[in-house]
Design a protein around this motif. Sequence first.
Motif, PDB file in Angstrom:
ATOM      1  N   GLN A  87       2.973   1.807 -13.329  1.00 20.62           N
ATOM      2  CA  GLN A  87       3.995   0.967 -12.554  1.00 20.62           C
ATOM      3  C   GLN A  87       4.940   0.685 -13.364  1.00 20.62           C
ATOM      4  O   GLN A  87       6.168   0.585 -12.944  1.00 20.62           O
ATOM      5  CB  GLN A  87       2.946  -0.447 -12.250  1.00 20.62           C
ATOM      6  CG  GLN A  87       2.112  -0.678 -11.470  1.00 20.62           C
ATOM      7  CD  GLN A  87       1.555  -1.707 -11.057  1.00 20.62           C
ATOM      8  OE1 GLN A  87       1.243  -2.573 -12.171  1.00 20.62           O
ATOM      9  NE2 GLN A  87       1.215  -2.289  -9.811  1.00 20.62           N
ATOM     10  N   GLN A 120       0.896  -1.158   0.157  1.00 18.41           N
ATOM     11  CA  GLN A 120      -0.039   0.094   0.036  1.00 18.41           C
ATOM     12  C   GLN A 120       0.707   1.297  -0.067  1.00 18.41           C
ATOM     13  O   GLN A 120       0.559   2.142  -0.615  1.00 18.41           O
ATOM     14  CB  GLN A 120      -1.026  -0.102   1.118  1.00 18.41           C
ATOM     15  CG  GLN A 120      -1.964  -1.081   1.227  1.00 18.41           C
ATOM     16  CD  GLN A 120      -2.849  -1.152   2.452  1.00 18.41           C
ATOM     17  OE1 GLN A 120      -2.205  -0.756   3.620  1.00 18.41           O
ATOM     18  NE2 GLN A 120      -3.891  -1.583   2.552  1.00 18.41           N
ATOM     19  N   ARG A 147       2.623   1.520  -3.484  1.00 22.13           N
ATOM     20  CA  ARG A 147       1.616   2.036  -4.353  1.00 22.13           C
ATOM     21  C   ARG A 147       1.142   3.615  -4.197  1.00 22.13           C
ATOM     22  O   ARG A 147       0.996   4.474  -5.096  1.00 22.13           O
ATOM     23  CB  ARG A 147       0.134   1.381  -4.308  1.00 22.13           C
ATOM     24  CG  ARG A 147      -0.870   1.808  -5.218  1.00 22.13           C
ATOM     25  CD  ARG A 147      -2.063   0.838  -5.297  1.00 22.13           C
ATOM     26  NE  ARG A 147      -3.136   1.410  -6.063  1.00 22.13           N
ATOM     27  CZ  ARG A 147      -3.349   1.003  -7.320  1.00 22.13           C
ATOM     28  NH1 ARG A 147      -2.587   0.196  -7.913  1.00 22.13           N
ATOM     29  NH2 ARG A 147      -4.405   1.570  -7.855  1.00 22.13           N
ATOM     30  N   GLU A 158       3.134  -4.269  -4.963  1.00 22.85           N
ATOM     31  CA  GLU A 158       2.149  -3.294  -4.592  1.00 22.85           C
ATOM     32  C   GLU A 158       0.764  -4.334  -4.386  1.00 22.85           C
ATOM     33  O   GLU A 158      -0.104  -3.721  -3.453  1.00 22.85           O
ATOM     34  CB  GLU A 158       1.905  -2.642  -5.808  1.00 22.85           C
ATOM     35  CG  GLU A 158       2.721  -1.234  -6.106  1.00 22.85           C
ATOM     36  CD  GLU A 158       2.211  -0.412  -7.188  1.00 22.85           C
ATOM     37  OE1 GLU A 158       1.153  -0.815  -7.773  1.00 22.85           O
ATOM     38  OE2 GLU A 158       2.888   0.493  -7.402  1.00 22.85           O
ATOM     39  N   ARG A 159       0.780  -5.493  -4.740  1.00 27.79           N
ATOM     40  CA  ARG A 159      -0.590  -6.528  -4.426  1.00 27.79           C
ATOM     41  C   ARG A 159      -0.219  -7.180  -2.952  1.00 27.79           C
ATOM     42  O   ARG A 159      -0.787  -8.273  -2.787  1.00 27.79           O
ATOM     43  CB  ARG A 159      -0.504  -7.516  -5.502  1.00 27.79           C
ATOM     44  CG  ARG A 159      -1.082  -6.815  -6.855  1.00 27.79           C
ATOM     45  CD  ARG A 159      -1.083  -7.932  -7.910  1.00 27.79           C
ATOM     46  NE  ARG A 159      -1.651  -7.401  -9.056  1.00 27.79           N
ATOM     47  CZ  ARG A 159      -1.814  -8.005 -10.289  1.00 27.79           C
ATOM     48  NH1 ARG A 159      -1.367  -9.180 -10.305  1.00 27.79           N
ATOM     49  NH2 ARG A 159      -2.286  -7.318 -11.165  1.00 27.79           N
ATOM     50  N   ARG A 171       4.205   5.795  -5.542  1.00 29.44           N
ATOM     51  CA  ARG A 171       4.029   5.792  -7.099  1.00 29.44           C
ATOM     52  C   ARG A 171       3.005   6.781  -7.696  1.00 29.44           C
ATOM     53  O   ARG A 171       3.256   7.596  -8.402  1.00 29.44           O
ATOM     54  CB  ARG A 171       3.882   4.398  -7.808  1.00 29.44           C
ATOM     55  CG  ARG A 171       3.738   4.431  -9.129  1.00 29.44           C
ATOM     56  CD  ARG A 171       3.506   3.237  -9.665  1.00 29.44           C
ATOM     57  NE  ARG A 171       2.541   2.168  -9.317  1.00 29.44           N
ATOM     58  CZ  ARG A 171       1.127   2.393  -9.582  1.00 29.44           C
ATOM     59  NH1 ARG A 171       0.956   3.445 -10.605  1.00 29.44           N
ATOM     60  NH2 ARG A 171       0.169   1.620  -9.129  1.00 29.44           N
ATOM     61  N   LYS A 172       1.777   6.658  -6.954  1.00 27.93           N
ATOM     62  CA  LYS A 172       0.506   7.701  -7.189  1.00 27.93           C
ATOM     63  C   LYS A 172       0.998   9.051  -7.031  1.00 27.93           C
ATOM     64  O   LYS A 172       0.515  10.030  -7.926  1.00 27.93           O
ATOM     65  CB  LYS A 172      -0.424   7.132  -6.499  1.00 27.93           C
ATOM     66  CG  LYS A 172      -1.000   5.893  -6.734  1.00 27.93           C
ATOM     67  CD  LYS A 172      -1.598   5.929  -8.253  1.00 27.93           C
ATOM     68  CE  LYS A 172      -2.513   4.570  -8.486  1.00 27.93           C
ATOM     69  NZ  LYS A 172      -3.411   4.400  -9.557  1.00 27.93           N
TER      70      LYS A 172
END
Length: 102
Positions: free
Chosen positions: A47, A34, A37, A66-67, A40-41
């Motif tokens: 990605q 989390q 991610r 990220e998963r 990155r956002k």
Amino acid sequence: MPRRATKKRTPEEIRREKEALYADIDAGLLTIGQATRRMRKIVGLTQTEYAEKILKIYPRVLMEIERDRGNPTLETLEKIARPFGLKVGFVAKKSHLPGAGE
């Protein structure tokens, strides 16, 4: 697959997003995936772009992290942390800190 258009954010909005990220990390509210991610956002990259241009890792590795399915090496975790001025290390749970829960 076409990239979705993202709203242009001001430097102040980006600063607030980073502060919120750091606060959530400090509070232990995010998994590594989390947090990665959100980082990155914040920089506004896909990605693939973030993995190749910033982290210098394979996009598939980033996708798995990220998963919360990946098993990143310490080196990879350091690459993820570095752009945001973070360090990888041991963190005590708040319940294990001296004076907690007494």
